[in-house]
Design a protein around this motif. Sequence first.
Motif: not given
Length: 148
Positions: A125-128, A133-143
């Motif tokens: 649960r915690r690793l997911r 959160e990492l994917v969300g941060a990367l998407n924010s940077v990508k945007t």
Amino acid sequence: MALADDIAALRNADLFSGFSEDQLRLIAFTASRKAFSGGSVLFEEGTVSDGAYLIASGQLSLEAGGRSLGIAGPGSLLAETALISALPYRLTATASQSAEVLLIQRTQFIRLVEEYPAIASEMDRRLRKSFEELVGALNSVKTRLSDF
């Protein structure tokens, strides 16, 4: 140091913060506490990981590709993916002053997870959550980068 100190150090790490006292005790019991003097290298970028390091006290300088990534202090868990996979370390960690860490070795951690499924469920649960959160941060940077 006492087992209680190791349990308290584990509780300060985000990955383990929601674990029960018994779960933390089991992890602490399998971890080994190591002391490093300033300038000592804990692990080097590119070497095969043997586990994760939780900083109990002191500070570690982090670098990758010859560039400084900053300083990590108490409660920081380094190389958490090494708990489940023998990937090379992605950075070098050097004690910038005297430091104590808990080494949670992958082989012992996996054995612990196999024997206590509740720990496995909580870790999953915690690793997911961490990955999301990492994917969300990367998407924010990508945007933000696509706006240029």
